[in-house]
Design a protein around this motif. Structure first.
Motif, PDB file in Angstrom:
ATOM      1  N   LYS A  70      -8.177   1.149  -4.883  1.00  0.00           N
ATOM      2  CA  LYS A  70      -8.048   2.378  -4.203  1.00  0.00           C
ATOM      3  C   LYS A  70      -8.838   2.331  -2.712  1.00  0.00           C
ATOM      4  CE  LYS A  70     -10.367   7.264  -4.536  1.00  0.00           C
ATOM      5  NZ  LYS A  70     -11.210   7.861  -5.389  1.00  0.00           N
ATOM      6  N   LEU A  71      -7.781   2.745  -1.738  1.00  0.00           N
ATOM      7  CA  LEU A  71      -8.099   2.537  -0.344  1.00  0.00           C
ATOM      8  C   LEU A  71      -7.730   4.088   0.480  1.00  0.00           C
ATOM      9  CD1 LEU A  71      -6.580  -1.053   0.627  1.00  0.00           C
ATOM     10  CD2 LEU A  71      -9.191  -0.194   0.218  1.00  0.00           C
ATOM     11  N   TYR A  72      -8.218   4.013   1.530  1.00  0.00           N
ATOM     12  CA  TYR A  72      -8.073   5.353   2.193  1.00  0.00           C
ATOM     13  C   TYR A  72      -7.327   4.989   3.499  1.00  0.00           C
ATOM     14  CZ  TYR A  72     -10.090   8.715  -0.740  1.00  0.00           C
ATOM     15  OH  TYR A  72     -10.573   9.784  -1.841  1.00  0.00           O
ATOM     16  N   ASN A  73      -6.085   5.388   3.906  1.00  0.00           N
ATOM     17  CA  ASN A  73      -5.453   5.231   5.027  1.00  0.00           C
ATOM     18  C   ASN A  73      -5.853   6.489   6.136  1.00  0.00           C
ATOM     19  OD1 ASN A  73      -3.838   4.577   7.416  1.00  0.00           O
ATOM     20  ND2 ASN A  73      -1.853   4.400   6.226  1.00  0.00           N
ATOM     21  N   GLY A  74      -6.849   6.532   6.584  1.00  0.00           N
ATOM     22  CA  GLY A  74      -7.385   7.856   7.372  1.00  0.00           C
ATOM     23  C   GLY A  74      -8.052   8.537   6.418  1.00  0.00           C
ATOM     24  N   LYS A  75      -7.523   9.949   6.005  1.00  0.00           N
ATOM     25  CA  LYS A  75      -7.845  10.730   5.148  1.00  0.00           C
ATOM     26  C   LYS A  75      -6.844  10.842   3.943  1.00  0.00           C
ATOM     27  CE  LYS A  75     -10.272  13.957   8.179  1.00  0.00           C
ATOM     28  NZ  LYS A  75     -10.457  14.998   8.712  1.00  0.00           N
ATOM     29  N   LEU A  76      -5.931   9.965   3.918  1.00  0.00           N
ATOM     30  CA  LEU A  76      -4.901   9.929   2.882  1.00  0.00           C
ATOM     31  C   LEU A  76      -5.419   8.699   2.054  1.00  0.00           C
ATOM     32  CD1 LEU A  76      -2.151  11.234   2.748  1.00  0.00           C
ATOM     33  CD2 LEU A  76      -1.228   9.173   3.825  1.00  0.00           C
ATOM     34  N   ILE A 136       0.839  -1.316  -0.095  1.00  0.00           N
ATOM     35  CA  ILE A 136      -0.003  -0.067  -0.064  1.00  0.00           C
ATOM     36  C   ILE A 136       0.861   1.352  -0.063  1.00  0.00           C
ATOM     37  CG2 ILE A 136      -0.335   0.093   2.704  1.00  0.00           C
ATOM     38  CD1 ILE A 136      -3.258   1.002   2.146  1.00  0.00           C
ATOM     39  N   SER A 137       0.503   2.269  -0.802  1.00  0.00           N
ATOM     40  CA  SER A 137       1.337   3.458  -0.865  1.00  0.00           C
ATOM     41  C   SER A 137       0.329   4.662  -1.102  1.00  0.00           C
ATOM     42  CB  SER A 137       2.205   3.337  -1.907  1.00  0.00           C
ATOM     43  OG  SER A 137       2.986   4.514  -2.067  1.00  0.00           O
ATOM     44  N   ALA A 138       0.850   5.719  -0.150  1.00  0.00           N
ATOM     45  CA  ALA A 138       0.187   7.102  -0.588  1.00  0.00           C
ATOM     46  C   ALA A 138       0.575   7.805  -1.605  1.00  0.00           C
ATOM     47  CB  ALA A 138       0.204   7.798   0.512  1.00  0.00           C
ATOM     48  N   ASP A 139       1.812   7.408  -2.273  1.00  0.00           N
ATOM     49  CA  ASP A 139       2.526   7.878  -3.569  1.00  0.00           C
ATOM     50  C   ASP A 139       1.716   7.180  -4.416  1.00  0.00           C
ATOM     51  OD1 ASP A 139       3.994   8.663  -5.667  1.00  0.00           O
ATOM     52  OD2 ASP A 139       6.016   8.514  -4.650  1.00  0.00           O
ATOM     53  N   LEU A 140       0.785   8.068  -5.235  1.00  0.00           N
ATOM     54  CA  LEU A 140       0.300   7.314  -6.406  1.00  0.00           C
ATOM     55  C   LEU A 140       1.129   7.052  -7.569  1.00  0.00           C
ATOM     56  CD1 LEU A 140      -3.184   9.512  -5.959  1.00  0.00           C
ATOM     57  CD2 LEU A 140      -2.251   7.304  -4.894  1.00  0.00           C
ATOM     58  N   ASP A 141       2.396   7.683  -7.701  1.00  0.00           N
ATOM     59  CA  ASP A 141       3.300   7.170  -8.899  1.00  0.00           C
ATOM     60  C   ASP A 141       4.128   6.231  -8.250  1.00  0.00           C
ATOM     61  OD1 ASP A 141       2.362   9.203 -10.555  1.00  0.00           O
ATOM     62  OD2 ASP A 141       3.615  10.939  -9.506  1.00  0.00           O
ATOM     63  N   ALA A 142       4.007   5.468  -7.297  1.00  0.00           N
ATOM     64  CA  ALA A 142       4.717   4.368  -6.654  1.00  0.00           C
ATOM     65  C   ALA A 142       5.012   3.365  -7.735  1.00  0.00           C
ATOM     66  CB  ALA A 142       4.135   3.916  -5.554  1.00  0.00           C
ATOM     67  N   PRO A 143       3.868   2.897  -8.664  1.00  0.00           N
ATOM     68  CA  PRO A 143       4.069   1.907  -9.815  1.00  0.00           C
ATOM     69  C   PRO A 143       5.194   2.215 -10.323  1.00  0.00           C
ATOM     70  CG  PRO A 143       1.852   2.195  -9.321  1.00  0.00           C
ATOM     71  CD  PRO A 143       2.478   3.308  -8.765  1.00  0.00           C
ATOM     72  N   LYS A 144       5.066   3.569 -11.032  1.00  0.00           N
ATOM     73  CA  LYS A 144       6.196   3.924 -12.054  1.00  0.00           C
ATOM     74  C   LYS A 144       7.693   3.834 -11.571  1.00  0.00           C
ATOM     75  CE  LYS A 144       3.256   7.265 -14.125  1.00  0.00           C
ATOM     76  NZ  LYS A 144       2.957   8.760 -14.247  1.00  0.00           N
TER      77      LYS A 144
END
Length: 389
Positions: free
Chosen positions: A359-365, A340-348
């Motif tokens: 798509k998930l939320y970790n708190g508001k993130l 899981i990552s809040a960096d939406l460019d992590a796959p690249k």
């Protein structure tokens, strides 16, 4: 309260609604209806006890007791004042109110909460000549006030403290993952206690403990001290005791291994304390190890982790994610890995194409839960799971 046909709302995180619905169906919920960040269902009092005690992806479980329409504050007050509050609490019990408002007529949540408190207090003063106490920190009875335009719904909170508070967390790192989110991730990843599990950046051990609880089918709230429903006037202690006994008798043996790595000794100390509190020392092993220098030694293997993005990581983040991808490719053949990552460019940055993105939320993130399937060169392309692409 009709204890045979309770209307129940169960709240969860965005993205876990279907997992929660499946849990509730397995536990015996009727007429399960999936909503945004919640499900609605029906069940009796025993079912309400059971889901509070057993459900892994529930954040809060409430029971609506009153619904009406109000166009102004006086109508709101009158409706609440006329309700038989002594069927749900005694004058000697403390209470509190949580408020959620989406209305152009009623715009001040604090004011409406105070209006509801006054109406409840005035009801008891008129009938018993005594006012119940308000305790916002540790109430015996907790109500939820929800206003959507003119529609007012008042619910009774059956859980009390949010259900991610399992009772086993003794120590924590800077940003531990929420227990409900951790369990939801594991279930999305298909973890059912068969095979072996690795969290290569385990922090304070939340994913490890939740994986172990799933593996042996230990109820989610085994270590919790109490629930709000135990303060209700109709609380059936014998029924709840029987439900707990039946659930605990379903605990099973686990023959695989659950392993955690971390480079931070302080994090590992926190993990060991939490694992001990959860009584999982015989099932979970944690090691001081750098994932980037590790090699696969568990077969078969499911990997789920929450890469840290706080001060514990001082290296360049792009380089960090690239190292994850390189380690996957070079040292973990024939492995299913999720992160899981809040960096939406992590796959690249990882440099591998995920076979699933959720798509998930970790708190508001906002985050992405990413699945990677690693194969030996000769097996590349075989049995690919393309779900979610």
């Amino acid at each position: 309260m009709d204890t045979e046909n309770l209307q129940i709302q169960i709240k969860t995180f965005f993205g876990l609604e279907e997992i929660l619905a499946e849990e509730v169906r397995k536990l015996g919920g009727r007429n399960v209806e999936v909503k945004n960040r919640a499900i609605n269902c029906e069940g009796d009092l025993g079912f309400l006890y059971k889901i509070n005690y057993s459900c892994r992806t529930a954040l809060k479980i409430i029971v609506p007791v009153m619904t009406f329409k109000a166009w102004d504050e006086n109508k709101f007050y009158d409706k609440i004042f006329a309700f038989p509050w002594d069927e749900y609490m005694t004058v000697d019990q403390s209470f509190a109110i949580d408020t959620t408002i989406n209305s152009e007529r009623f715009t001040h949540s604090q004011f409406m909460m105070l209006k509801m408190k006054d109406a409840i207090a005035d009801y008891f003063v008129l009938k018993y000549r005594k006012r119940p106490n308000v305790d916002s920190k540790n109430p015996q009875i907790k109500f939820h006030l929800h206003i959507d335009r003119e529609l007012v719904t008042i619910s009774l909170d059956s859980s009390g403290d949010a259900l991610f508070k399992r009772g086993y967390r003794r120590e924590q790192t800077v940003a531990p993952i929420n227990e409900v989110l951790a369990s939801g991730m594991l279930q999305l990843a298909g973890w059912d206690g068969k095979g072996n599990f690795l969290d290569p950046m385990c922090g304070s051990g939340t994913l490890l403990i939740e994986a172990a609880m799933i593996a042996i089918d230990l109820p989610a709230q085994t270590f919790r001290k109490g629930f709000a429903f135990q303060n209700w006037k109709n609380y059936d202690a014998e029924l709840f005791s029987t439900i707990k006994e039946v659930r605990l008798n379903r605990v099973r043996e686990f023959s695989g291994k659950i392993v955690g790595y971390d480079v931070d000794e302080q994090a590992l100390e926190a993990a060991r304390a939490n694992i001990a509190a959860a009584e999982m020392e015989d099932i979970i092993t944690v090691q001081h190890k750098n994932f980037f220098e590790s090699e696969k030694d568990l077969f078969p293997l499911l990997m789920v982790f929450n890469p840290p993005y706080d001060e514990r990581i001082s290296i360049n983040e792009d380089d960090f994610y690239k190292k994850i991808g390189d380690t996957f490719k070079q040292h973990y053949p024939n492995t299913l890995a999720w992160l899981i990552s809040a960096d939406l460019d992590a796959p690249k940055k990882i440099g591998l194409r995920p076979s699933r993105k959720i798509k998930l939320y970790n708190g508001k993130l906002e985050t992405r839960f990413l699945q990677y399937e690693m194969y030996d060169g000769s097996k590349k392309g075989k049995h690919r799971n393309t779900a979610g692409e």
